[in-house]
Design a protein around this motif. Structure first.
Motif, PDB file in Angstrom:
ATOM      1  N   ASP A 183       0.212   0.027   3.381  1.00  0.00           N
ATOM      2  CA  ASP A 183       0.315   1.056   2.346  1.00  0.00           C
ATOM      3  C   ASP A 183      -0.763   2.121   2.476  1.00  0.00           C
ATOM      4  N   SER A 184      -1.814   1.798   3.195  1.00  0.00           N
ATOM      5  CA  SER A 184      -2.868   2.804   3.399  1.00  0.00           C
ATOM      6  C   SER A 184      -3.559   2.479   4.720  1.00  0.00           C
ATOM      7  N   PRO A 185      -4.281   3.433   5.300  1.00  0.00           N
ATOM      8  CA  PRO A 185      -4.971   3.153   6.572  1.00  0.00           C
ATOM      9  C   PRO A 185      -5.915   1.956   6.452  1.00  0.00           C
ATOM     10  N   GLU A 186      -6.501   1.782   5.287  1.00  0.00           N
ATOM     11  CA  GLU A 186      -7.453   0.672   5.093  1.00  0.00           C
ATOM     12  C   GLU A 186      -6.748  -0.686   5.152  1.00  0.00           C
ATOM     13  N   ASP A 187      -5.443  -0.692   4.902  1.00  0.00           N
ATOM     14  CA  ASP A 187      -4.698  -1.962   4.930  1.00  0.00           C
ATOM     15  C   ASP A 187      -4.268  -2.370   6.345  1.00  0.00           C
ATOM     16  N   ILE A 188      -4.526  -1.508   7.321  1.00  0.00           N
ATOM     17  CA  ILE A 188      -4.043  -1.819   8.680  1.00  0.00           C
ATOM     18  C   ILE A 188      -4.829  -2.967   9.326  1.00  0.00           C
ATOM     19  N   PRO A 189      -6.177  -2.922   9.348  1.00  0.00           N
ATOM     20  CA  PRO A 189      -6.902  -3.953  10.123  1.00  0.00           C
ATOM     21  C   PRO A 189      -6.529  -5.394   9.777  1.00  0.00           C
ATOM     22  N   PRO A 190      -6.366  -5.753   8.491  1.00  0.00           N
ATOM     23  CA  PRO A 190      -6.005  -7.155   8.226  1.00  0.00           C
ATOM     24  C   PRO A 190      -4.643  -7.569   8.801  1.00  0.00           C
ATOM     25  N   LEU A 191      -3.798  -6.569   9.101  1.00  0.00           N
ATOM     26  CA  LEU A 191      -2.469  -6.906   9.636  1.00  0.00           C
ATOM     27  C   LEU A 191      -2.511  -7.148  11.150  1.00  0.00           C
ATOM     28  N   LEU A 192      -3.664  -6.837  11.749  1.00  0.00           N
ATOM     29  CA  LEU A 192      -3.785  -7.029  13.209  1.00  0.00           C
ATOM     30  C   LEU A 192      -4.239  -8.471  13.462  1.00  0.00           C
ATOM     31  N   ASP A 193      -3.274  -9.378  13.412  1.00  0.00           N
ATOM     32  CA  ASP A 193      -3.607 -10.790  13.584  1.00  0.00           C
ATOM     33  C   ASP A 193      -2.869 -11.357  14.800  1.00  0.00           C
ATOM     34  N   GLU A 194      -2.863 -12.681  14.906  1.00  0.00           N
ATOM     35  CA  GLU A 194      -2.302 -13.311  16.110  1.00  0.00           C
ATOM     36  C   GLU A 194      -0.774 -13.210  16.169  1.00  0.00           C
ATOM     37  N   ARG A 195      -0.145 -12.709  15.088  1.00  0.00           N
ATOM     38  CA  ARG A 195       1.320 -12.540  15.129  1.00  0.00           C
ATOM     39  C   ARG A 195       1.716 -11.113  15.516  1.00  0.00           C
TER      40      ARG A 195
END
Ligand SMILES: Cc1ncc(COP(=O)(O)O)c(C=O)c1O
Length: 418
Positions: A148-160
């Protein structure tokens, strides 16, 4: 705030000022929509006429060889390469941005060999990017997850996460991502990074190789001024060459198209991303537009373009703050986060669409993007925009709002393209 005299003095000192002479700009028009459709380079009509009358009319089919038509996708790619931080031989000009995104996204997911199937992007990405991604993830049995925002991107970069797919400069807000940082984070998570440079190429510094990005695509008709529907470009990092097939395996992506073999065998490198016959007349428009960038290179290149672009957008933001204090500037004020456009939101009781129509009727051409909030978008192509344009455009906007000229019924009528 800048006075008109101060703005004129800035234009007089502008080292890039001669470039404006290379464009056809209608008198009385302040064109602030080059982020959507770049202006016409003066040399382009004669160049396209030559391609039509001589190359096609006289040369006929021999022009595929004699006029170099067949080489246009690679030749234009080579010309574009330095402006996006790539090397000659790595970039191909072909098809549309949507189509090229389809190719590279498929390729990126294939590189993950089915072990990861999630594509991460932004909800505010340009719709075609997310629509194409929806189709690609569906065919890979994956999922598109939208931040929803640029700040929400890093947590989505996971092993999946298989692929981080972002537009470098957001089409609505004009906010620019840190390509190198996000690519690094994607790689640290084991994901690949695909960048849409539609609102970046020709306007902001780009270093695809330096960022070690995986794939990139972008538009030829925005800041590159290739003309309506000009072809797109596609780049793949050389480390991926020969690893996967892009899905649109047309004959001109074959290793030897004129063998007419029944078996597909991919060409090496970026050539495989060509599908079918190049749109020669559209390519010719982009070829002509790139001559302007050759001239820009002589006057300081991207460093000078970026410096002017930032000065223009900064001046515009300052004018808006001073003269339209009820407006909210939706574009970051921090230079490092800003592309080459400024988006402005007005109080919700004002019909922003009608405001833009009123501006256009007075010769100030920007555009309108629906959404929450609705935005007035103003693009500042450093090749031909002047500082006086900034001051004059905001004067007109302030007047349209003060006089409520936008309430005129003709400005409420919606056209197909906004
Ligand atoms: C970020 C982005 N990607 C892609 C496109 C358009 O793609 P296409 O040229 O395929 O219509 C646009 C058009 O505005 C855009 O803003």
């Amino acid at each position: 705030m800048t006075t008109r005299e101060q703005a004129a003095a800035l234009d007089a000192r502008d080292p890039l000022a001669p470039l404006r002479e290379l464009f056809t700009l209608p008198p009385g028009v302040i064109y602030l929509d080059g982020n959507s459709l770049g202006a016409l380079p003066k040399a382009t009509p004669a160049r396209i006429a030559r391609a039509v009358e001589q190359e096609w009319g006289q040369g006929l089919i021999a022009s595929w060889n004699n006029a170099g038509w067949i080489d246009l996708p690679r030749r234009l790619g080579d010309r574009l390469a330095p402006w996006i931080g790539a090397r000659a031989g790595e970039v191909l000009v072909a098809d549309s941005t949507s189509v090229n995104l389809y190719k590279v996204l498929h390729a990126a997911l294939q590189l993950q060999q089915g072990k990861r199937k999630i594509v991460v992007s932004e909800r505010s990405n340009f719709p075609t990017d997310n629509y194409i991604a929806q189709s690609v993830v569906r065919s890979h049995g994956g999922e598109l997850i939208l931040a929803d925002s640029p700040e929400d991107i890093p947590p989505l970069l996971d092993e999946r996460c298989a692929v981080l797919m972002l537009t470098h400069v957001n089409y609505r807000s004009g906010r620019m991502h840190d390509m190198a940082l996000l690519t690094r984070w994607a790689h640290q998570a084991g994901a690949l990074a695909v960048w849409d440079l539609a609102h970046s190429a020709g306007a902001v510094p780009l270093d695809l190789l330096g960022a070690a990005a995986d794939f990139a695509i972008g538009c030829g008709y925005k800041y590159l001024n290739g003309g309506p529907g000009a072809p797109s470009f596609v780049w793949m990092h050389p480390r991926h060459q020969g690893q996967v097939w892009q899905p649109l395996t047309g004959w001109l992506g074959h290793a030897a198209p004129f063998e007419f073999s029944p078996e597909y065998r991919p060409a090496a490198g970026i050539q495989q991303y060509q599908c079918g016959t190049p749109a020669v007349l559209a390519m010719t428009g982009l070829d002509s537009a790139l001559d302007v960038f050759d001239e820009a290179a002589k006057l300081g290149g991207m460093g000078a373009l970026r410096a002017k672009s930032l000065a223009l957008t900064e001046a515009f933001i300052a004018e808006i703050d001073a003269r339209v204090p009820t407006a909210w500037v939706a574009t970051p004020r921090e230079a490092a986060l800003r592309g080459s456009q400024v988006s402005v939101a007005l109080p919700s009781d004002i019909d922003s669409y009608a405001v833009m129509q009123a501006l256009i009727s007075r010769g100030v051409i920007g555009d309108f993007r629906a959404g929450t909030p609705a935005l007035l978008r103003f693009g500042f192509t450093p090749l031909y925009t002047r500082f006086v344009d900034v001051v004059d455009a905001v004067s007109v906007l302030a007047d349209v709002l003060a006089t409520e000229a936008w309430r005129t019924p003709e400005f409420q009528r919606r056209s197909a393209v906004t």
